[in-house]
Design a protein around this motif. Structure first.
Motif, mmCIF file in Angstrom:
data_model
loop_
_atom_site.group_PDB
_atom_site.id
_atom_site.type_symbol
_atom_site.label_atom_id
_atom_site.label_comp_id
_atom_site.label_asym_id
_atom_site.label_seq_id
_atom_site.Cartn_x
_atom_site.Cartn_y
_atom_site.Cartn_z
ATOM 1 N N ILE A 1 0.840 -1.202 0.000
ATOM 2 C CA ILE A 1 0.000 0.000 0.000
ATOM 3 C C ILE A 1 0.873 1.249 0.000
ATOM 4 O O ILE A 1 0.620 2.193 -0.746
ATOM 5 N N LEU A 2 1.911 1.260 0.824
ATOM 6 C CA LEU A 2 2.817 2.414 0.844
ATOM 7 C C LEU A 2 3.526 2.604 -0.491
ATOM 8 O O LEU A 2 3.637 3.726 -0.992
ATOM 9 N N ILE A 3 4.001 1.528 -1.075
ATOM 10 C CA ILE A 3 4.686 1.626 -2.363
ATOM 11 C C ILE A 3 3.736 2.139 -3.437
ATOM 12 O O ILE A 3 4.097 3.007 -4.236
ATOM 13 N N LEU A 4 2.530 1.629 -3.470
ATOM 14 C CA LEU A 4 1.553 2.092 -4.463
ATOM 15 C C LEU A 4 1.180 3.557 -4.236
ATOM 16 O O LEU A 4 0.912 4.282 -5.191
ATOM 17 N N SER A 5 1.174 3.988 -2.985
ATOM 18 C CA SER A 5 0.849 5.394 -2.710
ATOM 19 C C SER A 5 1.958 6.316 -3.216
ATOM 20 O O SER A 5 1.695 7.436 -3.627
ATOM 21 N N GLU A 6 3.186 5.839 -3.201
ATOM 22 C CA GLU A 6 4.328 6.642 -3.646
ATOM 23 C C GLU A 6 4.528 6.598 -5.156
ATOM 24 O O GLU A 6 4.995 7.551 -5.751
ATOM 25 N N ASN A 7 4.177 5.470 -5.776
ATOM 26 C CA ASN A 7 4.469 5.261 -7.190
ATOM 27 C C ASN A 7 3.259 5.354 -8.103
ATOM 28 O O ASN A 7 3.387 5.132 -9.297
ATOM 29 N N LYS A 8 2.109 5.630 -7.532
ATOM 30 C CA LYS A 8 0.861 5.710 -8.323
ATOM 31 C C LYS A 8 0.631 4.382 -9.053
ATOM 32 O O LYS A 8 0.755 3.343 -8.470
ATOM 33 N N SER A 9 0.318 4.420 -10.323
ATOM 34 C CA SER A 9 0.045 3.213 -11.095
ATOM 35 C C SER A 9 1.355 2.466 -11.341
ATOM 36 O O SER A 9 2.311 3.025 -11.867
ATOM 37 N N THR A 10 1.390 1.186 -10.927
ATOM 38 C CA THR A 10 2.644 0.437 -10.944
ATOM 39 C C THR A 10 2.424 -0.950 -11.526
ATOM 40 O O THR A 10 1.449 -1.623 -11.201
ATOM 41 N N ARG A 11 3.357 -1.360 -12.357
ATOM 42 C CA ARG A 11 3.282 -2.693 -12.951
ATOM 43 C C ARG A 11 3.783 -3.750 -11.978
ATOM 44 O O ARG A 11 4.574 -3.473 -11.076
ATOM 45 N N LEU B 1 6.767 -3.722 -9.041
ATOM 46 C CA LEU B 1 6.544 -4.011 -7.621
ATOM 47 C C LEU B 1 7.505 -5.102 -7.148
ATOM 48 O O LEU B 1 8.074 -5.003 -6.060
ATOM 49 N N ALA B 2 7.696 -6.122 -7.959
ATOM 50 C CA ALA B 2 8.611 -7.208 -7.594
ATOM 51 C C ALA B 2 10.043 -6.691 -7.433
ATOM 52 O O ALA B 2 10.760 -7.140 -6.541
ATOM 53 N N LYS B 3 10.439 -5.742 -8.262
ATOM 54 C CA LYS B 3 11.786 -5.171 -8.144
ATOM 55 C C LYS B 3 11.914 -4.289 -6.909
ATOM 56 O O LYS B 3 12.976 -4.229 -6.286
ATOM 57 N N LEU C 1 -1.651 -8.872 -3.635
ATOM 58 C CA LEU C 1 -2.351 -7.936 -4.531
ATOM 59 C C LEU C 1 -3.805 -8.369 -4.740
ATOM 60 O O LEU C 1 -4.716 -7.538 -4.728
ATOM 61 N N ARG C 2 -4.026 -9.659 -4.897
ATOM 62 C CA ARG C 2 -5.375 -10.186 -5.082
ATOM 63 C C ARG C 2 -6.251 -9.896 -3.851
ATOM 64 O O ARG C 2 -7.401 -9.482 -3.979
ATOM 65 N N ALA C 3 -5.699 -10.102 -2.667
ATOM 66 C CA ALA C 3 -6.450 -9.846 -1.432
ATOM 67 C C ALA C 3 -6.777 -8.359 -1.290
ATOM 68 O O ALA C 3 -7.888 -7.986 -0.910
ATOM 69 N N LEU C 4 -5.800 -7.498 -1.601
ATOM 70 C CA LEU C 4 -6.034 -6.054 -1.517
ATOM 71 C C LEU C 4 -7.058 -5.600 -2.558
ATOM 72 O O LEU C 4 -7.869 -4.706 -2.301
ATOM 73 N N GLU C 5 -7.038 -6.238 -3.707
ATOM 74 C CA GLU C 5 -8.037 -5.934 -4.740
ATOM 75 C C GLU C 5 -9.419 -6.398 -4.284
ATOM 76 O O GLU C 5 -10.406 -5.681 -4.452
ATOM 77 N N ALA C 6 -9.494 -7.580 -3.686
ATOM 78 C CA ALA C 6 -10.770 -8.116 -3.199
ATOM 79 C C ALA C 6 -11.383 -7.214 -2.136
ATOM 80 O O ALA C 6 -12.612 -7.089 -2.050
ATOM 81 N N ASP C 7 -10.536 -6.558 -1.348
ATOM 82 C CA ASP C 7 -11.019 -5.654 -0.298
ATOM 83 C C ASP C 7 -11.322 -4.253 -0.820
ATOM 84 O O ASP C 7 -11.752 -3.388 -0.062
ATOM 85 N N GLY C 8 -11.047 -4.009 -2.091
ATOM 86 C CA GLY C 8 -11.324 -2.690 -2.662
ATOM 87 C C GLY C 8 -10.266 -1.650 -2.352
ATOM 88 O O GLY C 8 -10.520 -0.454 -2.480
ATOM 89 N N LEU C 9 -9.086 -2.092 -1.966
ATOM 90 C CA LEU C 9 -7.999 -1.163 -1.645
ATOM 91 C C LEU C 9 -7.089 -0.911 -2.846
ATOM 92 O O LEU C 9 -6.444 0.125 -2.930
ATOM 93 N N VAL C 10 -7.045 -1.871 -3.752
ATOM 94 C CA VAL C 10 -6.201 -1.794 -4.940
ATOM 95 C C VAL C 10 -7.060 -2.045 -6.173
ATOM 96 O O VAL C 10 -7.940 -2.911 -6.162
ATOM 97 N N LYS C 11 -6.776 -1.279 -7.204
ATOM 98 C CA LYS C 11 -7.453 -1.458 -8.494
ATOM 99 C C LYS C 11 -6.453 -2.049 -9.472
ATOM 100 O O LYS C 11 -5.316 -1.576 -9.587
ATOM 101 N N ARG C 12 -6.868 -3.080 -10.178
ATOM 102 C CA ARG C 12 -6.036 -3.752 -11.188
ATOM 103 C C ARG C 12 -6.588 -3.379 -12.558
ATOM 104 O O ARG C 12 -7.769 -3.558 -12.828
ATOM 105 N N THR C 13 -5.717 -2.864 -13.425
ATOM 106 C CA THR C 13 -6.133 -2.492 -14.771
ATOM 107 C C THR C 13 -5.327 -3.296 -15.779
ATOM 108 O O THR C 13 -4.096 -3.318 -15.723
ATOM 109 N N ARG D 1 -0.358 -5.659 -20.644
ATOM 110 C CA ARG D 1 0.179 -4.801 -19.578
ATOM 111 C C ARG D 1 -0.850 -4.744 -18.453
ATOM 112 O O ARG D 1 -2.024 -4.486 -18.695
ATOM 113 N N VAL D 2 -0.396 -4.990 -17.225
ATOM 114 C CA VAL D 2 -1.263 -4.937 -16.049
ATOM 115 C C VAL D 2 -0.655 -3.948 -15.069
ATOM 116 O O VAL D 2 0.533 -4.006 -14.776
ATOM 117 N N GLU D 3 -1.479 -3.029 -14.575
ATOM 118 C CA GLU D 3 -1.014 -2.044 -13.603
ATOM 119 C C GLU D 3 -1.910 -2.064 -12.372
ATOM 120 O O GLU D 3 -3.101 -2.355 -12.464
#
Length: 128
Positions: A32-42, A46-48, A62-74, A82-84
């Motif tokens: 969550i912190l990394i996504l907040s700093e990097n905005k849309s991230t592949r 994230l693995a790097k 990522l799947r659990a955070l998406e299921a909870d509505g905290l992360v959006k997967r595009t 490409r998945v972000e």
């Protein structure tokens, strides 16, 4: 009305256990912190950024955070695909709380580590 002991014993109806249990995974708050700093991230980015997380754990978190509505997967219909990932508004609302917790941990880590050591030493001496 549920009895007090029943109120906290069923995870589905206990907000603390239901919601906070998702963050028991050591990677969720960091993601969550990394996504907040990097905005849309592949995914590979994230693995790097977290080199000691396994692919399975990264995908599952990522799947659990998406299921909870905290992360959006595009998913972008490109070749190669490409998945972000990015935080949702609900995910962003959690960031200030995580930052407060991080500051608290940084302020108290030395004392906590010392207490853990002292506790282990006193328990090992008591068993001897």
């Amino acid at each position: 009305m549920l009895k007090k002991q029943e109120k906290y014993s069923i995870i589905e109806i206990c907000p603390i256990r239901n919601v906070v249990s998702r963050f028991g995974n050591k990677w969720a708050l960091l993601l969550i912190l990394i996504l907040s700093e990097n905005k849309s991230t592949r995914y590979n980015q994230l693995a790097k950024l977290i080199p000691d997380i396994s692919s399975k754990m990264l995908a599952g978190t990522l799947r659990a955070l998406e299921a909870d509505g905290l992360v959006k997967r595009t998913v972008y219909p490109e070749v190669p695909m490409r998945v972000e990932y990015e935080l949702t508004p609900v995910g962003h609302s959690l960031v200030p709380l995580i930052k407060q917790l991080t500051e608290w941990a940084q302020q108290h880590m030395k004392g906590i580590v010392k207490h853990r050591h002292d506790f282990e030493m006193s328990n090992s001496n008591a068993q001897a």
